[in-house]
Design an enzyme around this catalytic site. Structure first.
Site, PDB file in Angstrom:
ATOM      1  N   HIS A   1       0.829  -1.212   0.000  1.00  0.00           N
ATOM      2  CA  HIS A   1       0.000   0.000   0.000  1.00  0.00           C
ATOM      3  C   HIS A   1       0.863   1.263   0.000  1.00  0.00           C
ATOM      4  O   HIS A   1       1.160   1.834   1.045  1.00  0.00           O
ATOM      5  CB  HIS A   1      -0.902  -0.041   1.239  1.00  0.00           C
ATOM      6  CG  HIS A   1      -2.073   0.882   1.165  1.00  0.00           C
ATOM      7  ND1 HIS A   1      -3.321   0.521   1.597  1.00  0.00           N
ATOM      8  CD2 HIS A   1      -2.203   2.159   0.730  1.00  0.00           C
ATOM      9  CE1 HIS A   1      -4.154   1.531   1.427  1.00  0.00           C
ATOM     10  NE2 HIS A   1      -3.491   2.531   0.904  1.00  0.00           N
TER      11      HIS A   1
ATOM     12  N   HIS B   1       1.456   5.102  -2.093  1.00  0.00           N
ATOM     13  CA  HIS B   1       1.000   6.073  -3.100  1.00  0.00           C
ATOM     14  C   HIS B   1       2.241   6.716  -3.714  1.00  0.00           C
ATOM     15  O   HIS B   1       2.992   7.397  -3.031  1.00  0.00           O
ATOM     16  CB  HIS B   1       0.106   7.142  -2.456  1.00  0.00           C
ATOM     17  CG  HIS B   1      -1.164   6.579  -1.891  1.00  0.00           C
ATOM     18  ND1 HIS B   1      -2.309   6.402  -2.637  1.00  0.00           N
ATOM     19  CD2 HIS B   1      -1.458   6.104  -0.650  1.00  0.00           C
ATOM     20  CE1 HIS B   1      -3.259   5.864  -1.880  1.00  0.00           C
ATOM     21  NE2 HIS B   1      -2.767   5.668  -0.668  1.00  0.00           N
TER      22      HIS B   1
ATOM     23  N   ARG C   1       2.119   8.699  -6.544  1.00  0.00           N
ATOM     24  CA  ARG C   1       1.728  10.040  -7.030  1.00  0.00           C
ATOM     25  C   ARG C   1       2.072  10.336  -8.490  1.00  0.00           C
ATOM     26  O   ARG C   1       1.679  11.386  -9.001  1.00  0.00           O
ATOM     27  CB  ARG C   1       2.341  11.153  -6.158  1.00  0.00           C
ATOM     28  CG  ARG C   1       2.058  11.046  -4.674  1.00  0.00           C
ATOM     29  CD  ARG C   1       0.588  11.135  -4.369  1.00  0.00           C
ATOM     30  NE  ARG C   1       0.341  11.255  -2.925  1.00  0.00           N
ATOM     31  CZ  ARG C   1      -0.786  10.881  -2.336  1.00  0.00           C
ATOM     32  NH1 ARG C   1      -1.769  10.355  -3.045  1.00  0.00           N
ATOM     33  NH2 ARG C   1      -0.942  11.033  -1.042  1.00  0.00           N
TER      34      ARG C   1
ATOM     35  N   ASN D   1      -4.806   5.947  -7.405  1.00  0.00           N
ATOM     36  CA  ASN D   1      -5.404   7.295  -7.407  1.00  0.00           C
ATOM     37  C   ASN D   1      -4.426   8.374  -7.853  1.00  0.00           C
ATOM     38  O   ASN D   1      -4.185   9.356  -7.162  1.00  0.00           O
ATOM     39  CB  ASN D   1      -6.014   7.630  -6.043  1.00  0.00           C
ATOM     40  CG  ASN D   1      -5.018   7.537  -4.903  1.00  0.00           C
ATOM     41  OD1 ASN D   1      -3.973   6.896  -5.033  1.00  0.00           O
ATOM     42  ND2 ASN D   1      -5.323   8.176  -3.794  1.00  0.00           N
TER      43      ASN D   1
ATOM     44  N   ASP E   1      -8.621   2.798  -3.647  1.00  0.00           N
ATOM     45  CA  ASP E   1      -8.127   3.370  -2.393  1.00  0.00           C
ATOM     46  C   ASP E   1      -8.123   4.890  -2.404  1.00  0.00           C
ATOM     47  O   ASP E   1      -7.761   5.524  -3.384  1.00  0.00           O
ATOM     48  CB  ASP E   1      -6.728   2.873  -2.074  1.00  0.00           C
ATOM     49  CG  ASP E   1      -6.303   3.368  -0.710  1.00  0.00           C
ATOM     50  OD1 ASP E   1      -6.974   3.027   0.261  1.00  0.00           O
ATOM     51  OD2 ASP E   1      -5.332   4.146  -0.626  1.00  0.00           O
TER      52      ASP E   1
ATOM     53  N   HIS F   1     -10.810   0.052   0.667  1.00  0.00           N
ATOM     54  CA  HIS F   1     -10.661   1.247   1.515  1.00  0.00           C
ATOM     55  C   HIS F   1     -12.008   1.394   2.209  1.00  0.00           C
ATOM     56  O   HIS F   1     -12.965   1.894   1.634  1.00  0.00           O
ATOM     57  CB  HIS F   1     -10.332   2.458   0.640  1.00  0.00           C
ATOM     58  CG  HIS F   1     -10.392   3.772   1.359  1.00  0.00           C
ATOM     59  ND1 HIS F   1      -9.265   4.486   1.701  1.00  0.00           N
ATOM     60  CD2 HIS F   1     -11.443   4.514   1.816  1.00  0.00           C
ATOM     61  CE1 HIS F   1      -9.624   5.604   2.321  1.00  0.00           C
ATOM     62  NE2 HIS F   1     -10.930   5.649   2.405  1.00  0.00           N
TER      63      HIS F   1
ATOM     64  N   HIS G   1      -5.626  -0.839   5.686  1.00  0.00           N
ATOM     65  CA  HIS G   1      -5.393   0.036   6.850  1.00  0.00           C
ATOM     66  C   HIS G   1      -6.453  -0.002   7.967  1.00  0.00           C
ATOM     67  O   HIS G   1      -7.140   0.980   8.240  1.00  0.00           O
ATOM     68  CB  HIS G   1      -5.146   1.480   6.422  1.00  0.00           C
ATOM     69  CG  HIS G   1      -6.052   2.021   5.338  1.00  0.00           C
ATOM     70  ND1 HIS G   1      -7.410   1.991   5.418  1.00  0.00           N
ATOM     71  CD2 HIS G   1      -5.758   2.619   4.150  1.00  0.00           C
ATOM     72  CE1 HIS G   1      -7.922   2.549   4.335  1.00  0.00           C
ATOM     73  NE2 HIS G   1      -6.931   2.925   3.547  1.00  0.00           N
TER      74      HIS G   1
ATOM     75  N   ASP H   1       0.757   2.572   3.782  1.00  0.00           N
ATOM     76  CA  ASP H   1      -0.116   3.658   3.320  1.00  0.00           C
ATOM     77  C   ASP H   1       0.675   4.956   3.151  1.00  0.00           C
ATOM     78  O   ASP H   1       0.189   6.053   3.447  1.00  0.00           O
ATOM     79  CB  ASP H   1      -1.321   3.864   4.252  1.00  0.00           C
ATOM     80  CG  ASP H   1      -2.429   4.691   3.573  1.00  0.00           C
ATOM     81  OD1 ASP H   1      -2.307   5.007   2.379  1.00  0.00           O
ATOM     82  OD2 ASP H   1      -3.415   5.024   4.257  1.00  0.00           O
TER      83      ASP H   1
ATOM     84  N   HIS I   1       2.496  14.266   0.727  1.00  0.00           N
ATOM     85  CA  HIS I   1       1.885  15.548   0.381  1.00  0.00           C
ATOM     86  C   HIS I   1       2.934  16.634   0.582  1.00  0.00           C
ATOM     87  O   HIS I   1       3.783  16.518   1.467  1.00  0.00           O
ATOM     88  CB  HIS I   1       0.683  15.855   1.278  1.00  0.00           C
ATOM     89  CG  HIS I   1      -0.482  14.934   1.060  1.00  0.00           C
ATOM     90  ND1 HIS I   1      -1.198  14.901  -0.114  1.00  0.00           N
ATOM     91  CD2 HIS I   1      -1.035  13.991   1.857  1.00  0.00           C
ATOM     92  CE1 HIS I   1      -2.153  13.995  -0.022  1.00  0.00           C
ATOM     93  NE2 HIS I   1      -2.071  13.414   1.157  1.00  0.00           N
TER      94      HIS I   1
HETATM   95 ZN   LIG Z   1      -7.093   4.094   1.840  1.00  0.00          ZN
END
Ligand SMILES: [Zn+2]
Length: 424
Positions: A61, A63, A65, A95, A153, A180, A233, A306, A310
């Protein structure tokens, strides 16, 4: 170059090995494990005396980006962070912009990871087009392009019917559906856990039920369809209980939690610390205890990060307006290792949950140091203490609640397919 790792404590749960020995890597694969191996000419030798030599960690899991949000993270910087954290394989969530809901996006990620990535990148495709929760993706094509699971997710699939169809469809291609679990009608505009701390801080709360309701629904739909659902999560004592009961009833469910849910509570939000803002939110002590109990009794199968980068600018907004999510690849091992130090978890269990089980769930031949296995290996010094500091972070983003924390246990070498990709 071939590598000989000398005198490390080799822990390989997949092969029931826990012993001090040498491990020889030739042509990218594990070729020999024995005592007193001597290096041939041209073999790089690593002295691992007093250190742990384990199968590379696998994060289900992450991200990354890219494409679309390269200012937060790129495939290159995300895999640098992964390597520094001892992860040799990561699964990237869909995502991005555009969403990974088609072969072209999947192929873009895989190609970019091959040329710029330091570790293996396994894409997770979307359950629905654009992660909009309406129309199911062409999962056969996603799998053919290299996706190892599907998930929306970041967003829940709110329609039970769409989720049912997605589970049925994914089953045909043996793709785990990663849920999710969040009922957004209960989350509303919540920004942290609903409880006494949110009341004191005057922040809108997210109740446990927002998670529990969807965990229960998705488990019931997995039962209905006979499909495999993987709960992402887990953060509440309620969902740990629901998963535990479902497993006892033989339902095809697996679950993950993240290091922050075993180390922090909603008290970390005090001071309106946006680096403690995430989804699901940090909960209470009773939930932390339930998560740890779930890890101990096998209810929770996997520890994932996860990792959700950012920019500083985004996180410096007012609490209500800052985005949800924290980075986690580089601190994961040391946070979980605290539980080993406290006697809550064995090292073997840690490695099972960070390497062996993710490989099994994803259906990839990893998580083992067996002879002939691809040499994805992580070497860790369990005695090194270090402080989480911004300047040492490899991720492009800096949003971690663990700043300034003194941790014990540090990855010092990460090897992917026989090549050293990180040296601490
Ligand atoms: Zn999630």
């Amino acid at each position: 170059m071939d590598i000989l790792i000398k005198n490390g404590r080799i822990i390989d749960p997949a092969n029931n090995i826990d012993e001090i020995a040498d491990i020889l890597i030739q042509e990218g694969r594990v070729s020999k494990i024995a005592c007193n191996l001597s290096p041939d000419a041209g073999v790089e030798t690593i002295d691992a005396t007093g250190q742990l030599v384990v199968p590379g960690f696998i994060d289900m899991h992450t991200h990354l980006r890219e494409p679309g949000y390269e200012y937060k993270e790129t495939i290159k910087t995300g895999t640098m962070a992964a390597a520094a954290g001892g992860f040799t394989t990561i699964c990237c969530m869909p995502n991005t912009k555009p969403v990974n809901d088609s072969q072209s996006v999947t192929k873009f990620i895989i190609n970019k990871a091959m040329t710029e990535g330091l570790v293996n990148v396994l894409p997770v495709g979307a359950i629905t087009k654009g992660c909009e929760g309406l129309e199911i993706t062409e999962m056969a094509e996603l799998k053919e392009a290299g996706c190892v699971a599907v998930s929306d997710d970041g967003k829940p699939v709110m329609s039970s019917l769409v989720m049912r169809r997605a589970l049925e469809y994914a089953k045909m291609f043996q793709l785990p559906v990663i849920s999710h679990s969040e009922d957004i009608s209960l989350t509303e505009d919540g920004v942290m856990n609903e409880g006494s701390v949110s009341t004191e801080l005057g922040l809108r709360g997210i109740p446990d039920a927002s998670e529990d309701v969807m965990v229960a629904r998705d488990i019931l739909l997995a039962e209905l369809t006979g499909s495999h659902v993987h709960i992402a999560h887990i953060s509440t004592s309620g969902s740990v209980d629901i998963v535990r009961q479902a497993k006892q009833r033989g339902i095809n469910v697996t679950a993950e939690t993240c290091p922050h849910y075993m180390a922090l509570t909603d008290e970390a939000v005090r001071g309106y610390n946006t680096n403690a803002k995430m989804k699901p939110p940090l909960r209470r002590k009773k939930d932390v205890n339930a998560v740890i109990a779930g890890l101990k009794d096998g209810t929770i199968d996997v520890i994932a990060t996860d990792h959700a980068p950012h920019s500083q600018e985004e996180k410096e907004r007012e609490f209500d307006y800052a985005p949800f999510g924290i980075i986690g690849l580089e601190t994961a091992f040391a946070i979980v290792f605290q539980l080993v130090e406290q006697g809550e978890l064995s090292l073997r269990d840690l490695i099972v949950m960070m390497s062996v089980r993710p490989a099994q769930i994803l259906g990839v031949e990893k998580g083992s140091l067996g002879i002939g296995a691809v040499a994805d290996v992580t070497i860790i010094n369990p005695n090194t203490t270090w402080v989480v500091e911004a300047e040492n972070i490899k991720s492009k983003s800096r949003n971690t609640p663990f700043y300034g924390q003194k941790l014990k246990g540090k990855v010092n070498t990460t090897i992917v397919a026989g090549s050293i990709v990180y040296r601490g």
